[in-house]
Design a protein around this motif. Structure first.
Motif, PDB file in Angstrom:
ATOM      1  N   GLN A  21     -30.199  39.794 -15.246  1.00 10.64           N
ATOM      2  CA  GLN A  21     -30.067  40.741 -14.140  1.00 10.64           C
ATOM      3  C   GLN A  21     -28.826  40.443 -13.298  1.00 10.64           C
ATOM      4  OE1 GLN A  21     -31.649  43.645 -13.460  1.00 10.64           O
ATOM      5  NE2 GLN A  21     -32.559  43.341 -15.474  1.00 10.64           N
ATOM      6  N   PHE A  22     -28.447  39.175 -13.237  1.00 11.59           N
ATOM      7  CA  PHE A  22     -27.218  38.851 -12.502  1.00 11.59           C
ATOM      8  C   PHE A  22     -26.010  39.480 -13.215  1.00 11.59           C
ATOM      9  CE2 PHE A  22     -23.498  36.282 -11.448  1.00 11.59           C
ATOM     10  CZ  PHE A  22     -23.496  36.472 -10.076  1.00 11.59           C
ATOM     11  N   ARG A  75     -26.148  42.131 -15.144  1.00 15.38           N
ATOM     12  CA  ARG A  75     -26.259  43.579 -14.916  1.00 15.38           C
ATOM     13  C   ARG A  75     -25.805  43.940 -13.502  1.00 15.38           C
ATOM     14  NH1 ARG A  75     -25.258  46.038 -18.731  1.00 15.38           N
ATOM     15  NH2 ARG A  75     -25.822  47.904 -17.590  1.00 15.38           N
ATOM     16  N   PHE A  76     -26.130  43.046 -12.546  1.00 16.86           N
ATOM     17  CA  PHE A  76     -25.748  43.264 -11.145  1.00 16.86           C
ATOM     18  C   PHE A  76     -24.227  43.415 -11.038  1.00 16.86           C
ATOM     19  CE2 PHE A  76     -24.454  41.310  -7.052  1.00 16.86           C
ATOM     20  CZ  PHE A  76     -25.114  42.160  -6.176  1.00 16.86           C
ATOM     21  N   ILE A 106     -23.233  46.761 -12.895  1.00 19.60           N
ATOM     22  CA  ILE A 106     -23.595  47.969 -12.128  1.00 19.60           C
ATOM     23  C   ILE A 106     -22.674  48.097 -10.910  1.00 19.60           C
ATOM     24  CG2 ILE A 106     -25.406  49.142 -10.788  1.00 19.60           C
ATOM     25  CD1 ILE A 106     -27.473  47.741 -12.570  1.00 19.60           C
ATOM     26  N   ASN A 107     -22.414  46.959 -10.245  1.00 21.98           N
ATOM     27  CA  ASN A 107     -21.529  47.009  -9.071  1.00 21.98           C
ATOM     28  C   ASN A 107     -20.145  47.523  -9.435  1.00 21.98           C
ATOM     29  OD1 ASN A 107     -22.402  46.205  -6.364  1.00 21.98           O
ATOM     30  ND2 ASN A 107     -23.307  44.494  -7.465  1.00 21.98           N
ATOM     31  N   LYS A 122     -19.339  49.400 -11.965  1.00 25.33           N
ATOM     32  CA  LYS A 122     -19.428  50.833 -12.281  1.00 25.33           C
ATOM     33  C   LYS A 122     -19.547  51.661 -10.996  1.00 25.33           C
ATOM     34  CE  LYS A 122     -21.231  51.240 -16.930  1.00 25.33           C
ATOM     35  NZ  LYS A 122     -21.991  52.164 -17.757  1.00 25.33           N
ATOM     36  N   MET A 123     -20.380  51.186 -10.058  1.00 26.52           N
ATOM     37  CA  MET A 123     -20.564  51.944  -8.813  1.00 26.52           C
ATOM     38  C   MET A 123     -19.259  51.991  -8.021  1.00 26.52           C
ATOM     39  SD  MET A 123     -24.359  51.216  -7.348  1.00 26.52           S
ATOM     40  CE  MET A 123     -25.793  52.008  -8.091  1.00 26.52           C
ATOM     41  N   ILE A 182     -16.297  51.945  -9.262  1.00 25.22           N
ATOM     42  CA  ILE A 182     -15.412  52.927  -9.924  1.00 25.22           C
ATOM     43  C   ILE A 182     -15.822  54.346  -9.522  1.00 25.22           C
ATOM     44  CG2 ILE A 182     -14.667  53.879 -12.158  1.00 25.22           C
ATOM     45  CD1 ILE A 182     -15.011  51.012 -13.305  1.00 25.22           C
ATOM     46  N   VAL A 183     -17.149  54.601  -9.543  1.00 19.69           N
ATOM     47  CA  VAL A 183     -17.627  55.940  -9.168  1.00 19.69           C
ATOM     48  C   VAL A 183     -17.224  56.257  -7.720  1.00 19.69           C
ATOM     49  CG1 VAL A 183     -19.695  57.348  -8.716  1.00 19.69           C
ATOM     50  CG2 VAL A 183     -19.528  56.017 -10.815  1.00 19.69           C
ATOM     51  N   VAL A 184     -17.379  55.270  -6.833  1.00 13.84           N
ATOM     52  CA  VAL A 184     -17.017  55.476  -5.430  1.00 13.84           C
ATOM     53  C   VAL A 184     -15.523  55.771  -5.321  1.00 13.84           C
ATOM     54  CG1 VAL A 184     -16.786  54.331  -3.178  1.00 13.84           C
ATOM     55  CG2 VAL A 184     -18.914  54.124  -4.464  1.00 13.84           C
ATOM     56  N   LYS A 230     -13.501  56.946  -7.579  1.00 16.57           N
ATOM     57  CA  LYS A 230     -13.159  58.249  -8.168  1.00 16.57           C
ATOM     58  C   LYS A 230     -13.574  59.394  -7.235  1.00 16.57           C
ATOM     59  CE  LYS A 230     -14.384  58.783 -12.668  1.00 16.57           C
ATOM     60  NZ  LYS A 230     -13.396  58.976 -13.711  1.00 16.57           N
ATOM     61  N   SER A 231     -14.494  59.119  -6.313  1.00 15.21           N
ATOM     62  CA  SER A 231     -15.061  60.169  -5.468  1.00 15.21           C
ATOM     63  C   SER A 231     -14.302  60.369  -4.165  1.00 15.21           C
ATOM     64  CB  SER A 231     -16.519  59.843  -5.130  1.00 15.21           C
ATOM     65  OG  SER A 231     -17.252  59.655  -6.316  1.00 15.21           O
ATOM     66  N   HIS A 232     -13.434  59.424  -3.801  1.00 11.92           N
ATOM     67  CA  HIS A 232     -12.741  59.533  -2.510  1.00 11.92           C
ATOM     68  C   HIS A 232     -11.396  60.221  -2.663  1.00 11.92           C
ATOM     69  CE1 HIS A 232     -15.833  56.972  -0.863  1.00 11.92           C
ATOM     70  NE2 HIS A 232     -15.318  57.127   0.334  1.00 11.92           N
TER      71      HIS A 232
END
Ligand SMILES: Cc1cc2nc3c(=O)[nH]c(=O)nc-3n(C[C@H](O)[C@H](O)[C@H](O)COP(=O)(O)OP(=O)(O)OC[C@H]3O[C@@H](n4cnc5c(N)ncnc54)[C@H](O)[C@@H]3O)c2cc1C
Lengths: 58, 490
Positions: free
Chosen positions: A39-40, A42-43, A46-47, A49-50, A52-54, A56-58
């Motif tokens: 899980q570490f 994955r943590f 996921i961070n 990836k998030m 990158i998404v953030v 790409k969104s600004h």
């Protein structure tokens, strides 16, 4: 007479028709969800990836 | 000196006001009008609603934060907007009514040069008989987690149900949406799994029946028409992801349901196939449908122009394509980019307050003509990003002049991260962490799923749960404007 084989993760399939027609995680998948080392990792993933998404969104 | 008035001190309005105050400095004035004295990190209300957090942990006083930021703060609700001013003055203004204890009920007008409407949703409990009390508030038959106070009440009722089960009385929990046109399924989804988790923790899971009721046509729609993600080498629909989780936790579902009436211990519903039925409950948390907060608008002559400024659902019209027509014609480009009102260019709407061009999920109705489909979610991340883009635009208009280029933040080009956790313990909780990119699917750019499957994903585990904890502290830290707050993304 053959022995009864009870797999706890599979019990819910029989509880209703809708449950029966989907997938339910087995013991390994469940274990990985709470395995701190996995899980570490994955943590971190996921961070990243998030973030990158953030970005790409600004 | 010009004046920006921001209506609403929630996720979106707070973002707009604080960034605008920072960027404008003391050269211009930023005013916030909001009826609440406290800021609420709404996503953590879920934990308050099961008794794992207190109201104090998810809220803080706005006044000292606005004083620090140099923002003029009126604890009041806006009643109306006069975008053309009045007969003897061209200056636009808003009329507000104070809600603070010392001035409650007093009205006042505030002139503005620029206005941002970030008033979020009206929790429209009364749309469903028995869900509301008939006076616009939540009724006594169900609970809610939409506000911190609602969540405190929900936790008390939940505790009573646990006590009954400990005393040997079985309980049925019904969680979901309280109307055929609800949004915010994600919040109800998170709540039901927190309930289920807490029931296990309390050792009473076998005494409880936990059931989901929602207006989604398939489980995992989430008001976004569902999403697809890569799992184990496959690209799968969120339907499978959601159904799997429900089956694993033994939570039954009833979908495509318009809750038409609520009574003590019972809901009546109509399904997409037109059949009607009833569902009994001992404890129910049903999300109300959302509407605009009911602001009025008047022209210079004092005539009502509410229909020009606002859509029939009460949300403010912006630069969206409201004439897209049938589902087949919907495009990502229908969604607004600047959130500027088309009639009055010095007015913007941010967050839930803007009128979407149409829903995202496929429109559905029962053979009786009852619409049963989720309305589009505008979750925290998009609300924050839109709030910041609007702040940018307004600041440029104020400092560079009326021809300044507006900043853009289309929901068809932005993602959203959602973390639905169950439980609160650092090692005992788990969460479904999901990101979706973009929020509004763009089938021209991403034929097939409408989204980029490299950045649209979901998984369950401790990792997402840790992220949820971090987000809770990070966003409250940011909203308090603590050192480095601008570095934390929306
Ligand atoms: C239980 C729950 C859980 C959620 N969990 C998540 C999550 O995990 N992740 C996520 O991304 N999103 C989540 N959301 C959604 C998120 O909270 C919203 O997207 C977000 O709050 C919307 O921001 P907003 O500023 O548009 O509205 P709000 O945050 O609701 O703010 C609106 C503000 O306007 C004020 N106002 C109302 N009427 C007036 C008036 N007449 N005049 C002036 N001000 C007025 C209100 O008091 C409020 O302060 C959740 C929502 C709920 C209910």
């Amino acid at each position: 007479m053959s022995e009864k084989k009870v797999v706890e993760e599979e019990i819910n399939f029989q509880k209703n028709d809708a449950f029966n027609l989907t997938m339910i995680p087995g013991a390994f998948a469940r274990k990985m969800r709470t395995c701190v080392i996995w899980q570490f990792i994955r943590f971190v993933i996921i961070n990243v990836k998030m973030i990158i998404v953030v970005s790409k969104s600004h | 000196m010009a004046r920006l008035v921001v209506l609403g001190g929630g996720v979106s309005g707070h973002t707009t006001a604080t960034f605008a105050a920072k960027w404008l400095g003391s050269q211009h004035e930023v005013v916030v009008v909001t009826p609440n004295s406290k800021w609420n990190w709404i996503p953590s209300n879920i934990w308050v609603g099961v008794g794992e957090m207190t109201k104090e942990e998810v809220t803080f006083d706005l006044a000292p934060v606005y004083a620090k930021a140099g923002i003029t703060y009126h604890q009041a609700k806006a009643l109306s907007i006069n975008p053309e001013g009045k007969e003897d003055s061209d200056k636009p203004f808003v009329t507000i009514e104070y809600t603070s204890e010392d001035k409650a009920g007093q009205t006042e007008t505030i002139e503005y040069d620029y206005l941002v409407n970030a008033t979020g949703p009206k929790l429209n409990f009364d749309a469903t008989p028995g869900l509301g009390d008939g006076n616009g508030q939540m009724g006594e038959n169900t609970v809610s987690v939409c506000t911190a106070d609602h969540a405190v009440h929900a936790a008390e009722e939940f505790q009573k149900a646990i006590e009954k089960m400990k005393a040997g009385e079985r309980q049925k929990f019904l969680i979901g949406t309280g109307h055929g046109m609800c949004t915010c399924q994600g919040a109800a989804f998170e709540y039901i799994f927190n309930i289920e988790h807490e029931l296990n923790k309390a050792g009473v899971r076998d005494m409880a029946e936990v059931k989901w009721i929602s207006n989604e046509s398939f489980l995992g729609d989430f008001g976004m028409g569902g999403l697809h993600m890569k799992v184990g080498g496959y690209v799968v629909s969120s339907k499978l992801f959601a159904e799997s989780l429900f089956a694993e936790r033994g939570v039954e579902w009833l979908i495509g349901a318009h809750t038409s009436k609520v009574e003590a211990g019972k809901v009546e519903y109509e399904l997409l196939d037109g059949t009607k039925g009833e569902e009994a409950f001992d404890f129910a948390m049903l999300i109300p449908p959302f509407a605009g907060v009911g602001l009025k608008a008047y022209n210079k002559a004092g005539e009502d122009i509410t229909g020009t400024v606002f859509a029939p659902n009460g949300f403010m019209k912006v630069d969206a394509n409201y004439n897209a027509g049938a589902y087949e014609n919907w495009k990502a480009s229908d969604w607004p980019r600047t959130y500027q009102n088309p009639t009055y260019k010095n007015m913007f709407a941010a967050g839930i307050a803007f009128a979407p061009p149409h829903i995202i999920s496929k429109p559905m109705s029962s053979p009786n003509g009852t619409p049963i489909n989720p309305t589009p979610p505008r979750t925290g991340m998009p609300s924050g990003i839109i709030g910041k883009a609007v702040a940018h635009s307004v600041c440029d208009l104020m400092t560079k002049g009326e021809d300044a280029k507006l900043h853009e933040a289309s929901m068809a080009e932005m993602g959203a991260a959602c973390v639905a956790s169950a439980g609160k313990g650092v090692f005992s909780g788990q969460a479904a962490a999901m990101t979706v990119y973009p929020v509004v699917p763009d089938f021209e750019k991403y034929p097939g799923t409408g989204r980029d499957t490299d950045y649209t994903f979901g998984e369950i585990g401790l990792a997402g749960h840790w992220i949820k904890h971090i987000l809770h502290h990070l966003f409250i830290y940011k909203a308090k404007l603590n050192p480095g707050w601008t570095l934390i993304p929306e």
